[in-house]
Design an enzyme around this catalytic site. Structure first.
Site, short mmCIF file in Angstrom:
data_model
loop_
_atom_site.label_atom_id
_atom_site.label_comp_id
_atom_site.label_asym_id
_atom_site.label_seq_id
_atom_site.Cartn_x
_atom_site.Cartn_y
_atom_site.Cartn_z
N GLU A 194 0.89 -1.23 0.01
CA GLU A 194 -0.15 0.03 -0.02
C GLU A 194 0.81 1.60 0.02
OE1 GLU A 194 -3.21 0.30 2.55
OE2 GLU A 194 -4.25 -1.56 2.00
N GLU B 53 -5.56 -8.19 0.13
CA GLU B 53 -6.21 -8.01 1.39
C GLU B 53 -7.76 -7.51 0.83
OE1 GLU B 53 -5.03 -4.64 3.89
OE2 GLU B 53 -2.63 -5.42 3.93
C1 PNW Z 1 -4.56 -1.71 5.22
N1 PNW Z 1 -7.64 4.25 5.43
O1 PNW Z 1 -4.35 -0.34 5.65
C2 PNW Z 1 -3.28 -2.21 5.48
O2 PNW Z 1 -2.64 -2.70 4.46
C3 PNW Z 1 -3.56 -3.12 6.69
O3 PNW Z 1 -2.25 -3.14 7.34
C4 PNW Z 1 -4.64 -2.62 7.82
O4 PNW Z 1 -4.82 -3.17 8.93
C5 PNW Z 1 -6.02 -2.90 6.57
O5 PNW Z 1 -6.01 -2.24 5.47
C6 PNW Z 1 -7.25 -2.49 7.41
O6 PNW Z 1 -7.33 -1.26 7.70
C7 PNW Z 1 -5.28 0.65 5.44
O7 PNW Z 1 -7.52 4.96 6.19
C8 PNW Z 1 -5.43 1.56 6.53
O8 PNW Z 1 -7.92 4.48 4.27
C9 PNW Z 1 -6.10 2.73 6.51
C10 PNW Z 1 -6.85 3.07 5.31
C11 PNW Z 1 -6.56 2.01 4.40
C12 PNW Z 1 -6.00 1.18 4.49
#
Ligand code: PNW
Length: 499
Positions: free
Chosen positions: A216, A405
């Site tokens: 990401e 994911e």
């Molecule tokens: C992803 N947002 O994170 C990550 O790859 C993981 O580590 C995480 O636990 C998972 O998605 C769930 O959140 C994100 O705020 C964290 O848009 C925040 C965001 C998007 C993805």
């Protein structure tokens, strides 16, 4: 009547009419004879046609985690600090001032946790390696104890017939790289990442066949170096963010090459990108075309440059002269051929309609009432999974993809006997998987799916207050409890179909 009372009354009423429909009310009913009933039920059973929603024959099912979110043991066996240690230890950055010092303690419990993966009938697992366990300080000398941990971990997965997919970077940058070079603001960090990848190739490349370089880009860069709400908490103007993005995709390319040249086996390499997802607001031919155009543009700084080896004209025009420093040679490295592309898919980012303007598309706003999970950013729109994978195939001809994911955060109420009926998560999964199956049935080459996450863990700035796991974790006792969704997912993995 209070709101609550009127809701309860309404629910009672609905329950009554629903039960009535099945002939199950407490009111006296004129019942047909028992044998007649049995006959009817038998006929229904015999006539039942199960939904035909299988995934392709060799489709793979698994779960995912990331080092800082699950491992804990943050000072053990010579691990160095990362920017997430520093960031989470600062008061006010994380809900309840939580941190990953202990997290799920997977550093110690991995053998039992691998059993949980087996219990789900899954055969693949995606985890990340903590860079600062391998290179704890600026000396450039690898830490054998850190390497040994991943040796044990990988060996245990293999002994249980679970194929490891390792991610090199899931946001936990060694603190010394942040201090010395301002982290991803410098190409020195890109180079250091290449060296780290070489070391992983040398040490794990004989047993791990599948690697993802970086997880990401968008999240850790836009939130870590743009808005500053993620580690390292840097706030840069857009004009300067372009260079950070470039340095990170360059690091990806250097790692692809380093993994290939340093691994004993012929390893397979990709990335795990949370691409921006353009969904046609109505699925007309014109809107679908327009959403393809949008898709290329909104991913200009990451997936597009990685798969095409060039930035789009529009993206370049958004910077003033000399704001973005890069060479043609770097573009070649960035676009090193990949074996597969991993996609983290939670929600669409853009709703698109065709338009007669210079862009060829128009962005339609999300309604204020658009449903979300308990994470407000996670808009529930299962078709995102279909369009993400279909667009990547149609635009860039990618012939092997993984969903690295996908998952939902829920409230996960526990009953007195430790049961969790997370039926919202089950519904989320059924709907998203239906759209994924729609894609594979049309020949979109998705080869596997990793649910995020195996278990509840440190959810970045939300700490332990937001939960994505199939297993609930009691963080006081470190006991794991399967949620109802764990059962659901096991059925999916076992039957290879939407359930
Ligand atoms: C992803 N947002 O994170 C990550 O790859 C993981 O580590 C995480 O636990 C998972 O998605 C769930 O959140 C994100 O705020 C964290 O848009 C925040 C965001 C998007 C993805």
């Amino acid at each position: 009547m209070t709101n609550k009372e009127s809701n309860e009354k309404r629910r009672d009423f609905l329950k009554k009419i629903a039960l009535g429909g099945l002939g199950l009310t407490t009111l006296p009913l004129i019942m047909s004879s028992k044998s007649e009933d049995e006959k009817s039920l038998k006929k229904i059973k015999n006539d039942l046609i199960l939904p035909d929603n299988k995934f392709p024959k060799d489709f793979l099912w698994g779960t995912a985690t990331a080092a800082y979110q699950v491992e804990g043991a943050y000072k053990e066996d010579g691990r160095g600090l990362s920017i997430w240690d520093t960031f989470s230890h600062k008061k006010g950055n994380i809900v309840n001032n939580d941190n990953g010092d202990v997290a799920c303690d997977m550093y110690h419990s991995f053998k039992d946790d691998i059993k949980l993966m087996k219990d789900l009938n899954t055969t693949i697992f995606r985890f990340s390696i903590s860079w600062s366990r391998i290179f704890p300080d600026a000396s450039g000398k690898p830490n054998q104890k850190g390497i040994d941990f991943y040796n044990r971990f990988v060996d245990e997965l293999l002994a249980n017939d679970i194929r490891p997919f390792a991610t090199l970077y899931h946001w936990d940058l060694p603190q010394y790289l942040q201090d010395k070079y301002k982290g991803w603001e410098s190409k020195e960090t890109s180079k250091a990442f290449g060296e780290y990848a070489a070391c992983i190739g040398k040490n794990l490349g004989d047993r791990v066949n599948d690697f993802f370089t970086i997880n990401e880009f968008r999240t850790f860069i836009e939130m870590g170096y743009g808005s500053g709400v993620f580690a390292p908490g840097t706030k840069l103007p857009e004009e300067k963010l372009g260079q950070v993005r470039h340095n990170a995709v360059l690091a990806h390319g250097l790692a692809v090459q380093a993994l290939r040249t340093n691994s004993k086996n012929k390893v397979r390499v990709g990335l795990a990108d949370n691409l921006s997802i353009a969904v046609p607001v109505v699925e007309t031919r014109e809107n679908i075309k327009a959403s393809q155009i949008a898709m290329r543009e909104i991913n200009a700084s990451y997936l597009t440059v990685i798969l095409e080896g060039k930035y789009t004209e529009k993206y370049l025009k958004s910077f003033s002269t000399n704001a973005l420093k890069y060479t043609d040679e770097e573009l070649k490295i960035i676009s090193s051929p990949l074996d597969f592309v991993g996609l983290n898919v939670y929600n669409p980012t853009h709703l698109i309609e065709a338009a007669d303007n210079k862009d060829g598309y128009k962005v339609i706003p999300f309604a204020k009432s658009f449903p979300t999970t308990t994470s407000k950013w996670e808009l529930i729109a299962p078709e995102a999974l279909y369009w993400a994978t279909k667009h990547v195939k149609d635009i860039w001809n990618v012939n092997e993809m993984y969903i690295t994911e996908n998952g939902s955060s829920s409230i996960d109420e526990k009953t007195a006997d430790n049961k969790i009926y997370d039926t919202d998560r089950i519904s989320f999964l059924r709907n998203y998987l239906t759209q994924l199956q729609r894609a594979t049935s049309e020949g979109v080459p998705v080869k596997g799916y990793f649910y995020w996450s195996l278990m509840d863990n440190f959810e970045w700035t939300s700490g332990y207050s937001v939960t994505f796991g199939l297993y609930n974790v009691d963080f006081k006792t470190q006991r794991r409890y399967p949620k109802m969704s764990a059962n659901y997912f096991k059925e999916v993995a076992t039957n290879n179909k939407v359930m």
